[in-house]
Design an enzyme around this catalytic site. Sequence first.
Site, PDB file in Angstrom:
ATOM      1  N   ASP A   9       0.854  -1.188   0.000  1.00 59.78           N
ATOM      2  CA  ASP A   9       0.000   0.000   0.000  1.00 59.78           C
ATOM      3  C   ASP A   9       0.893   1.242   0.000  1.00 59.78           C
ATOM      4  OD1 ASP A   9      -3.077   0.744   1.729  1.00 59.78           O
ATOM      5  OD2 ASP A   9      -1.715   2.140   0.736  1.00 59.78           O
ATOM      6  N   ASP A 104      -3.698   2.384  -5.395  1.00 59.75           N
ATOM      7  CA  ASP A 104      -2.405   2.351  -4.686  1.00 59.75           C
ATOM      8  C   ASP A 104      -2.248   1.151  -3.765  1.00 59.75           C
ATOM      9  OD1 ASP A 104      -4.123   3.014  -2.577  1.00 59.75           O
ATOM     10  OD2 ASP A 104      -2.589   4.232  -1.605  1.00 59.75           O
ATOM     11  N   GLU A 105      -3.009   0.102  -4.025  1.00 58.87           N
ATOM     12  CA  GLU A 105      -3.044  -1.022  -3.083  1.00 58.87           C
ATOM     13  C   GLU A 105      -3.128  -2.325  -3.860  1.00 58.87           C
ATOM     14  OE1 GLU A 105      -6.140  -2.219   0.373  1.00 58.87           O
ATOM     15  OE2 GLU A 105      -6.273  -0.212  -0.429  1.00 58.87           O
TER      16      GLU A 105
HETATM   17  N1  DCP Z   1      -8.927   8.518  -1.309  1.00 59.16           N
HETATM   18  C1  DCP Z   1      -9.961   9.441  -1.532  1.00 59.16           C
HETATM   19  N2  DCP Z   1     -10.955   9.596  -0.607  1.00 59.16           N
HETATM   20  C2  DCP Z   1     -10.957   8.849   0.538  1.00 59.16           C
HETATM   21  C3  DCP Z   1      -9.943   7.918   0.784  1.00 59.16           C
HETATM   22  C4  DCP Z   1      -8.921   7.779  -0.169  1.00 59.16           C
HETATM   23  O1  DCP Z   1      -9.956  10.112  -2.571  1.00 59.16           O
HETATM   24  N3  DCP Z   1     -11.944   9.007   1.441  1.00 59.16           N
HETATM   25  C5  DCP Z   1      -7.821   8.420  -2.285  1.00 59.16           C
HETATM   26  C6  DCP Z   1      -6.684   9.327  -1.881  1.00 59.16           C
HETATM   27  C7  DCP Z   1      -5.656   8.420  -1.298  1.00 59.16           C
HETATM   28  C8  DCP Z   1      -5.878   7.147  -2.078  1.00 59.16           C
HETATM   29  O2  DCP Z   1      -7.280   7.102  -2.356  1.00 59.16           O
HETATM   30  O3  DCP Z   1      -4.335   8.949  -1.470  1.00 59.16           O
HETATM   31  C9  DCP Z   1      -5.487   5.907  -1.313  1.00 59.16           C
HETATM   32  O4  DCP Z   1      -6.255   5.785  -0.131  1.00 59.16           O
HETATM   33  P1  DCP Z   1      -5.641   5.256   1.223  1.00 59.16           P
HETATM   34  O5  DCP Z   1      -6.790   4.942   2.130  1.00 59.16           O
HETATM   35  O6  DCP Z   1      -4.629   4.207   0.944  1.00 59.16           O
HETATM   36  O7  DCP Z   1      -4.942   6.552   1.868  1.00 59.16           O
HETATM   37  P2  DCP Z   1      -3.521   7.183   1.611  1.00 59.16           P
HETATM   38  O8  DCP Z   1      -2.736   6.450   0.589  1.00 59.16           O
HETATM   39  O9  DCP Z   1      -3.721   8.645   1.332  1.00 59.16           O
HETATM   40  O10 DCP Z   1      -2.846   7.065   3.031  1.00 59.16           O
HETATM   41  P3  DCP Z   1      -2.203   5.784   3.761  1.00 59.16           P
HETATM   42  O11 DCP Z   1      -0.760   6.126   3.940  1.00 59.16           O
HETATM   43  O12 DCP Z   1      -2.912   5.706   5.080  1.00 59.16           O
HETATM   44  O13 DCP Z   1      -2.436   4.601   2.889  1.00 59.16           O
HETATM   45 CA    CA Z   2      -2.376   4.190   0.633  1.00 57.49          CA
END
Ligand code: DCP
Ligand code: CA
Length: 384
Positions: A9, A104-105
């Site tokens: 991730d 991203d996962e």
């Molecule tokens: N995303 C979004 N709205 C949300 C959650 C996520 O648009 N409510 C988008 C933005 C994030 C991406 O999806 O960058 C990936 O979600 P993640 O939950 O993996 O969150 P992040 O990558 O931002 O943070 P982490 O480091 O916790 O994975």
């Molecule tokens: Ca992420």
Amino acid sequence: MARCIFHIDLDAFFVSVEEALNPELKGKPVIVGGDPEHRGVVASASYEARPFGIHAGMALSKARRLCPQAILIRADFSRYRDASNRFMEILADFSPDSEPLGLDEVYLDVTGCTEPYGSARQLALAIKARIYRELNITASVGIGTCKVVAKIASALCKPDGLLEIAPGEEQAFLNPLPVAKLPGVGEKTEQILKEMGITTIGELGLLSVERVRRRLGATGTVLHSYARGVDDREVAAPGEAKSVSQERTFARDTLDGNFLEATLHNLCQEVCQDLRNQHKSARCVAIKLRYADFETITRQVTLQQASDVTRVVFSTAQQLLNRTLAKQEKPVRLIGIRASSLVGEERQLAMFDSGMEKPERLDRAIDKIRGKYGPTAIKTGGDV
Ligand code: DCP
Ligand code: CA
């Protein structure tokens, strides 16, 4: 052999892509979101912004109140899609078995791929290093013998983390964690479990599955398995199933061989019909038994010739079952059948083609009737 599954991730994905393009943002509280004038919400927050209480889904107006100095960037999806494509391409160099869960996962099945690197951990480090070199983004990797353990592990080691749960360590790892860490447990389920006196994953696993099922339905059965570190889901891109399987959990554990065999026969009919619908034949047939104590075993054989014929698959599965039952007398709670090593149908057989073997004709006649009247319309007897 135990599987080796990675859950990979990317950290603060949207923010990280922006930081890679504009390194001045690094080390600062950064928020990527929608339009603040139009009730936008936070899509991604940098790890520097998170201590202020900012998280994805929060209204931007609130995020700004919590951290006025945060740098706000409007989301640009084309950038994130590009980065995501490059991320997936990198992973394809390490294993052909990947299953994206979002931009991203990814789950990556690296069973049998780790040797050139020395260990699973070394392989994960190589993947992280490559992602960082090419995308300038950190990734967190969870390593486990099943998806649910790998996923929980990656979440726990963020950001830029690596957490390996060795085979056999699953239960000890899961037990002390809050139930909310289990994928699929949202606020509502967490509340229901709390009312049942359950706050940790270990406590959930100790409940009887019946009790959990009564409160949470089919989801409860799945969550209960996960809580025990039992998760047989394979890593496969959507639409690219590598196997076809069916299983039944019994209302009551059983030692009755005839009953198990009859159930297996029904499951074989369903699996073979799936195969035929997909115009696939299977080279491998495996049965799975889960005992009352949750010990789970699989027994697999390779057929001389790929088949989608119920009688062929069933007689193979039946032999596996009888051999297993002869060795072990323990009540069974679940029985399953899996057909794998799938190959496309070499010859398209016309319905009732005169060259067709009898069992194949029978299968096709049944498929036709079921197609017309539904799956319960007809079943062959156990001796077919
Ligand atoms: N995303 C979004 N709205 C949300 C959650 C996520 O648009 N409510 C988008 C933005 C994030 C991406 O999806 O960058 C990936 O979600 P993640 O939950 O993996 O969150 P992040 O990558 O931002 O943070 P982490 O480091 O916790 O994975
Ligand atoms: Ca992420």
